[in-house]
Design an enzyme around this catalytic site. Structure first.
Site, PDB file in Angstrom:
ATOM      1  N   ALA A  91       0.853  -1.191   0.000  1.00  0.00           N
ATOM      2  CA  ALA A  91       0.000   0.000   0.000  1.00  0.00           C
ATOM      3  C   ALA A  91       0.884   1.234   0.000  1.00  0.00           C
ATOM      4  O   ALA A  91       2.025   1.193   0.458  1.00  0.00           O
ATOM      5  CB  ALA A  91      -0.916   0.005   1.221  1.00  0.00           C
ATOM      6  N   ASP A  92       0.345   2.306  -0.521  1.00  0.00           N
ATOM      7  CA  ASP A  92       1.043   3.584  -0.455  1.00  0.00           C
ATOM      8  C   ASP A  92       0.006   4.689  -0.344  1.00  0.00           C
ATOM      9  O   ASP A  92      -1.068   4.609  -0.937  1.00  0.00           O
ATOM     10  CB  ASP A  92       1.930   3.815  -1.672  1.00  0.00           C
ATOM     11  N   THR A  93       0.339   5.698   0.443  1.00  0.00           N
ATOM     12  CA  THR A  93      -0.570   6.807   0.694  1.00  0.00           C
ATOM     13  C   THR A  93       0.061   8.106   0.224  1.00  0.00           C
ATOM     14  O   THR A  93       1.224   8.375   0.514  1.00  0.00           O
ATOM     15  CB  THR A  93      -0.896   6.893   2.199  1.00  0.00           C
TER      16      THR A  93
END
Length: 186
Positions: free
Chosen positions: A66-68
């Protein structure tokens, strides 16, 4: 294909993502890959590309990355380089709305799922003293946009529209549903 034969491999170094998945009872193995974040893309596409890069660098049957990315009017605000940049980010976010995009990459023995989830975050107007207080805490230095909604940063936020956990860095309900549908149980 239950989750007990193989762990869920988390392609992330985020202690927040790890804690959220452990709270649900998933057997985890951490494998944070080294990923260059040098892409010049719009914020939503950047989140997706970075999650994909992380996931593709890790071997395993069940891999979650995941990446934000914090999106202020089309500009990606990453992790601040230092306290001064953290202060600059918070001044820009003060009294304004912005988007938070969290992309997920889930590779399973059955398929590959890539999604981007977005929430709107509204900061209340912040005084210089409040900004200084938060910056001095150091909490925002390792977080996209320079703040953490789940920690002291909760004092900066007026409201969130959308999934709060997307802002924290992992749309937990959606990840749980995707794993459950594929037979991976905590």
């Amino acid at each position: 294909m239950g989750g007990r034969e193989a762990p869920l491999i988390l392609a992330s170094g985020s202690p927040r993502r790890k804690a959220l998945l452990e709270a649900l009872g998933y057997p985890l193995r951490l494998a944070p890959p080294e990923v260059e974040e040098d892409l010049d893309l719009p914020p939503r596409e950047l989140a997706q590309a970075l999650a994909r890069r992380k996931g593709e660098r890790v071997e395993g049957q069940w891999v979650l990355a995941a990446d934000t990315v914090v999106d202020l009017e089309g500009e990606a605000l990453g992790k601040p380089r230092d306290r001064e940049e953290n202060r600059f980010f918070l001044r820009r976010l003060s009294g304004r709305a912005h988007l938070v995009h969290t992309a997920i990459y889930l590779r399973t023995p059955l398929d590959l799922v890539e999604e981007v989830h977005t929430a709107s975050v509204y900061f209340r107007p912040l005084s210089e003293e409040e900004i200084a207080w938060y910056v001095e805490s150091g909490e925002g230095l390792d977080k996209a946009g320079g703040y953490g909604a789940q920690g002291l940063g909760m004092a900066l936020i007026e409201r969130v529209e959308g999934d709060f956990y997307t802002v924290v860095g992992l749309p937990v309900s959606r990840v749980f549903a995707l794993l459950w549908e594929r037979g991976f149980r905590p």
